[in-house]
Scaffold this active site. Structure first.
Site, PDB file in Angstrom:
ATOM      1  N   GLY A  95       0.773  -1.214   0.037  1.00  0.00           N
ATOM      2  CA  GLY A  95       0.019   0.192   0.178  1.00  0.00           C
ATOM      3  C   GLY A  95       0.877   1.343   0.073  1.00  0.00           C
TER       4      GLY A  95
ATOM      5  N   ALA B 180      15.272  10.924  -1.155  1.00  0.00           N
ATOM      6  CA  ALA B 180      16.602  10.872  -0.372  1.00  0.00           C
ATOM      7  C   ALA B 180      17.463   9.805  -0.717  1.00  0.00           C
ATOM      8  CB  ALA B 180      16.171  10.696   1.062  1.00  0.00           C
TER       9      ALA B 180
ATOM     10  N   ARG C 170       1.095  -5.150  -5.662  1.00  0.00           N
ATOM     11  CA  ARG C 170       1.324  -6.187  -4.793  1.00  0.00           C
ATOM     12  C   ARG C 170       1.541  -7.402  -5.579  1.00  0.00           C
ATOM     13  NH1 ARG C 170      -2.764  -4.022  -1.356  1.00  0.00           N
ATOM     14  NH2 ARG C 170      -1.992  -3.143   0.449  1.00  0.00           N
ATOM     15  N   CYS C 171       2.522  -8.187  -5.303  1.00  0.00           N
ATOM     16  CA  CYS C 171       2.945  -9.094  -6.586  1.00  0.00           C
ATOM     17  C   CYS C 171       2.973 -10.614  -5.842  1.00  0.00           C
ATOM     18  CB  CYS C 171       4.256  -8.662  -6.842  1.00  0.00           C
ATOM     19  SG  CYS C 171       5.372  -9.668  -7.874  1.00  0.00           S
TER      20      CYS C 171
ATOM     21  N   ASP D  81       5.620  -4.967   6.492  1.00  0.00           N
ATOM     22  CA  ASP D  81       6.212  -5.817   6.576  1.00  0.00           C
ATOM     23  C   ASP D  81       6.216  -6.989   5.632  1.00  0.00           C
ATOM     24  OD1 ASP D  81       3.633  -6.308   7.276  1.00  0.00           O
ATOM     25  OD2 ASP D  81       3.950  -7.201   9.374  1.00  0.00           O
ATOM     26  N   GLY D  82       4.924  -7.052   4.757  1.00  0.00           N
ATOM     27  CA  GLY D  82       5.000  -8.019   3.674  1.00  0.00           C
ATOM     28  C   GLY D  82       6.177  -7.544   2.821  1.00  0.00           C
TER      29      GLY D  82
ATOM     30  N   THR E 191       4.147   2.615   5.560  1.00  0.00           N
ATOM     31  CA  THR E 191       3.001   2.297   5.428  1.00  0.00           C
ATOM     32  C   THR E 191       2.098   3.255   6.727  1.00  0.00           C
ATOM     33  OG1 THR E 191       1.378   0.798   6.585  1.00  0.00           O
ATOM     34  CG2 THR E 191       3.416   0.427   7.257  1.00  0.00           C
ATOM     35  N   ILE E 192       0.956   3.648   6.087  1.00  0.00           N
ATOM     36  CA  ILE E 192      -0.084   4.460   7.137  1.00  0.00           C
ATOM     37  C   ILE E 192      -0.349   3.864   8.203  1.00  0.00           C
ATOM     38  CG2 ILE E 192      -0.805   5.830   5.184  1.00  0.00           C
ATOM     39  CD1 ILE E 192      -3.521   4.574   5.654  1.00  0.00           C
ATOM     40  N   ASP E 193      -0.227   2.413   8.451  1.00  0.00           N
ATOM     41  CA  ASP E 193      -0.692   1.755   9.615  1.00  0.00           C
ATOM     42  C   ASP E 193       0.066   1.900  10.669  1.00  0.00           C
ATOM     43  OD1 ASP E 193      -2.623   1.027   7.736  1.00  0.00           O
ATOM     44  OD2 ASP E 193      -2.231  -1.214   7.768  1.00  0.00           O
TER      45      ASP E 193
ATOM     46  N   ASP F  94       2.405  -0.276  11.742  1.00  0.00           N
ATOM     47  CA  ASP F  94       2.348  -1.510  12.452  1.00  0.00           C
ATOM     48  C   ASP F  94       3.743  -2.168  12.078  1.00  0.00           C
ATOM     49  OD1 ASP F  94       2.053  -1.989   9.568  1.00  0.00           O
ATOM     50  OD2 ASP F  94       0.515  -3.225   9.785  1.00  0.00           O
TER      51      ASP F  94
ATOM     52  N   MET G 140      -8.917   3.216   8.292  1.00  0.00           N
ATOM     53  CA  MET G 140      -7.882   2.257   7.889  1.00  0.00           C
ATOM     54  C   MET G 140      -7.007   1.505   9.072  1.00  0.00           C
ATOM     55  SD  MET G 140      -6.475   2.825   4.223  1.00  0.00           S
ATOM     56  CE  MET G 140      -7.587   2.269   2.952  1.00  0.00           C
TER      57      MET G 140
ATOM     58  N   ARG H  19      -5.346  -2.302   8.550  1.00  0.00           N
ATOM     59  CA  ARG H  19      -5.489  -3.784   8.317  1.00  0.00           C
ATOM     60  C   ARG H  19      -5.829  -4.605   9.615  1.00  0.00           C
ATOM     61  NH1 ARG H  19      -2.132  -5.661   3.336  1.00  0.00           N
ATOM     62  NH2 ARG H  19      -0.940  -4.617   4.514  1.00  0.00           N
TER      63      ARG H  19
ATOM     64  N   HIS I 217     -24.763  14.572  20.322  1.00  0.00           N
ATOM     65  CA  HIS I 217     -24.353  13.962  19.356  1.00  0.00           C
ATOM     66  C   HIS I 217     -22.911  13.137  19.572  1.00  0.00           C
ATOM     67  CE1 HIS I 217     -22.203  17.831  19.983  1.00  0.00           C
ATOM     68  NE2 HIS I 217     -21.198  17.254  19.431  1.00  0.00           N
TER      69      HIS I 217
ATOM     70  N   GLU J 279     -10.698  -0.732  10.935  1.00  0.00           N
ATOM     71  CA  GLU J 279     -10.924  -1.546   9.750  1.00  0.00           C
ATOM     72  C   GLU J 279     -10.679  -3.023  10.196  1.00  0.00           C
ATOM     73  OE1 GLU J 279      -8.140  -0.898   6.753  1.00  0.00           O
ATOM     74  OE2 GLU J 279      -9.028  -2.209   5.433  1.00  0.00           O
TER      75      GLU J 279
HETATM   76  P1  ADP Z   1       3.023  -4.245   2.875  1.00  0.00           P
HETATM   77  O1  ADP Z   1       4.350  -4.402   2.391  1.00  0.00           O
HETATM   78  O2  ADP Z   1       2.236  -3.049   2.872  1.00  0.00           O
HETATM   79  O3  ADP Z   1       2.641  -5.284   4.132  1.00  0.00           O
HETATM   80  P2  ADP Z   1       1.942  -6.507   1.274  1.00  0.00           P
HETATM   81  O4  ADP Z   1       1.516  -7.339   2.277  1.00  0.00           O
HETATM   82  O5  ADP Z   1       0.818  -6.275   0.250  1.00  0.00           O
HETATM   83  O6  ADP Z   1       2.174  -5.101   1.713  1.00  0.00           O
HETATM   84  O7  ADP Z   1       3.379  -7.019   0.606  1.00  0.00           O
HETATM   85  C1  ADP Z   1       4.118  -6.527  -0.753  1.00  0.00           C
HETATM   86  C2  ADP Z   1       4.556  -7.579  -1.381  1.00  0.00           C
HETATM   87  O8  ADP Z   1       5.683  -7.835  -0.705  1.00  0.00           O
HETATM   88  C3  ADP Z   1       3.581  -8.275  -1.667  1.00  0.00           C
HETATM   89  O9  ADP Z   1       3.017  -8.255  -2.989  1.00  0.00           O
HETATM   90  C4  ADP Z   1       4.586  -9.560  -2.219  1.00  0.00           C
HETATM   91  O10 ADP Z   1       5.402  -9.436  -3.577  1.00  0.00           O
HETATM   92  C5  ADP Z   1       5.746  -9.463  -1.150  1.00  0.00           C
HETATM   93  N1  ADP Z   1       5.393 -10.306   0.045  1.00  0.00           N
HETATM   94  C6  ADP Z   1       4.697 -10.159   0.951  1.00  0.00           C
HETATM   95  N2  ADP Z   1       4.639 -11.329   1.683  1.00  0.00           N
HETATM   96  C7  ADP Z   1       5.505 -12.085   1.398  1.00  0.00           C
HETATM   97  C8  ADP Z   1       6.169 -13.109   2.024  1.00  0.00           C
HETATM   98  N3  ADP Z   1       5.620 -14.087   2.785  1.00  0.00           N
HETATM   99  N4  ADP Z   1       7.187 -13.588   1.202  1.00  0.00           N
HETATM  100  C9  ADP Z   1       7.883 -13.102   0.338  1.00  0.00           C
HETATM  101  N5  ADP Z   1       7.492 -11.909  -0.150  1.00  0.00           N
HETATM  102  C10 ADP Z   1       6.334 -11.295   0.334  1.00  0.00           C
HETATM  103  O1  F6P Z   2      -1.434  -1.392   4.725  1.00  0.00           O
HETATM  104  C1  F6P Z   2      -2.115  -0.105   4.363  1.00  0.00           C
HETATM  105  C2  F6P Z   2      -3.548  -0.102   3.947  1.00  0.00           C
HETATM  106  O2  F6P Z   2      -4.052   1.120   3.745  1.00  0.00           O
HETATM  107  C3  F6P Z   2      -4.401  -0.744   5.224  1.00  0.00           C
HETATM  108  O3  F6P Z   2      -4.809  -0.036   6.179  1.00  0.00           O
HETATM  109  C4  F6P Z   2      -5.536  -1.109   4.476  1.00  0.00           C
HETATM  110  O4  F6P Z   2      -6.141  -2.305   5.012  1.00  0.00           O
HETATM  111  C5  F6P Z   2      -4.950  -1.609   3.034  1.00  0.00           C
HETATM  112  O5  F6P Z   2      -3.694  -0.891   3.006  1.00  0.00           O
HETATM  113  C6  F6P Z   2      -6.053  -1.448   1.939  1.00  0.00           C
HETATM  114  O6  F6P Z   2      -5.457  -2.146   0.814  1.00  0.00           O
HETATM  115  P1  F6P Z   2      -6.008  -1.843  -0.798  1.00  0.00           P
HETATM  116  O7  F6P Z   2      -5.347  -0.555  -1.098  1.00  0.00           O
HETATM  117  O8  F6P Z   2      -5.521  -2.985  -1.387  1.00  0.00           O
HETATM  118  O9  F6P Z   2      -7.558  -1.898  -0.711  1.00  0.00           O
END
Ligand code: ADP
Ligand code: F6P
Length: 320
Positions: free
Chosen positions: A11, A22, A72-73, A103-104, A125-127, A129, A169, A171, A216, A223
């Protein structure tokens, strides 16, 4: 390292552009070539990249979104995808990579590092987290956006003696909800980290407040909990207060980044490149007590972050 890449993944978040700027400027000023990789890991696999210079990142510090686009891949979660990405780095002479995301994205950076391409993660990330970091790029802007939007909702809520149930938001994290909830004076804040009971925490609180003359109400729901339409109906039935639900949605992810996000992104982007310049990879850059530090990616991904329960108590003690 002579040639590095930078990508944004997951996201998008306001301030990602400032981080890209930077990274590019620090790299160029330290004699490196910097490749901008488009659409996160998808672009890396497909070789969608171009060389950046001091001027390609002009006029982006104040812009939301990401000039490198994000994605997202799913393929990158497979060994075949990681192998393709590592091969793409080698083919394009990329010695190290800066990954801006959540963290993904860091899990992906860990896997790519294992395949021999040193990566450094920057929390975007805005979260808010990311466990190893007190702060993530985009969080402050998103909180301020929520505050502005809910202030507007408050105007109309008050005019009609209504209750507004607003989903924000986050997640699976309640940081945005808790802090923005305090800032907008919400009567109740529901977040996934704290067990709740609708009767006790919403209906009873509203009834008590009604007795003091309040007419009110703003209820903020993270979310991760959801169900705001049903909650608004239940509130109306049980309290007699006309209620409306609003899902703020993606408005929270856009907009010009605040000072805090621009500065944090600039510091972190600079720090990440310095790590790579010194041959250090497999790290996540983080903010701890206002200072930029770094962690091993494995360690960072195994850390746990807890919500400030005292802040949660404060929120409810003063919102009556
Ligand atoms: P974020 O980085 O915001 O948490 P995502 O969870 O959507 O976002 O992850 C972003 C991208 O990172 C995914 O589309 C994928 O390509 C990669 N990714 C996520 N989880 C994994 C994983 N367990 N192992 C390897 N790559 C990952
Ligand atoms: O991780 C950032 C975030 O904005 C979460 O707060 C939210 O749940 C998610 O991404 C929404 O993702 P998408 O843009 O795929 O709807």
């Amino acid at each position: 390292m002579k040639k590095i890449g930078v990508l944004t993944s997951g996201g998008d978040a306001p301030g990602m552009n400032a981080a890209v700027r930077a990274v590019v400027r620090t790299g160029c000023e330290n004699g490196m070539q910097v490749m901008g990789i488009e659409r996160g890991y998808t672009g890396l696999i497909n070789g969608e990249m171009y060389e950046m210079n001091l001027r390609t990142v002009s006029d982006i510090i104040h812009r939301g979104g990401t000039m490198l686009y994000s994605a997202r891949c799913p393929e990158f979660k497979t060994q075949a995808g990681i192998d393709k990405a590592a091969e793409s780095c080698r083919k394009n002479g990329i010695d190290g990579l800066v990954v801006i995301g959540g963290d993904g994205s860091f899990r992906g950076a860990r896997d790519l590092s294992l395949s021999g391409i040193p990566c450094v993660g920057i929390p975007g990330t805005i979260d808010n987290d990311i466990a190893c970091s007190d702060y993530t790029i985009g969080y402050d802007t998103a909180m301020n956006t929520i505050m502005e939007m809910v202030d507007r909702i408050r105007d109309t809520t008050e005019s009609h003696d209504r209750c507004s149930v607003v989903e924000v938001m986050g997640r699976s994290a309640g940081y945005l909800a808790l802090n923005a909830g305090i800032a907008v004076g919400a009567t109740t804040i529901l977040i996934p980290e704290v067990p709740y009971d609708i009767e006790r925490d919403v209906i009873e609180r509203m009834r008590r407040t009604q007795k003091t003359g309040k007419k009110h109400f703003i209820i903020i729901v993270a979310e991760g909990i959801g169900g705001v339409e049903a909650l608004a109906r239940e509130i109306e039935e049980k309290t007699g207060v006309e209620s409306r639900a609003t899902i703020l949605g993606h408005v929270q992810r856009g907009g010009s980044p605040t000072v805090r996000d621009r500065v944090a992104a600039s510091e972190m982007g600079n720090y990440a490149v310095k790590l790579l310049q010194n041959g250090i990879g497999n790290r996540v850059v983080a903010m701890q007590k206002e200072k930029v530090v770094d962690f091993d990616i494995y360690e960072a991904l195994n850390m746990k972050k807890s919500i400030d329960l005292n802040l949660y108590k404060v929120a409810h003690e003063i919102s009556i």
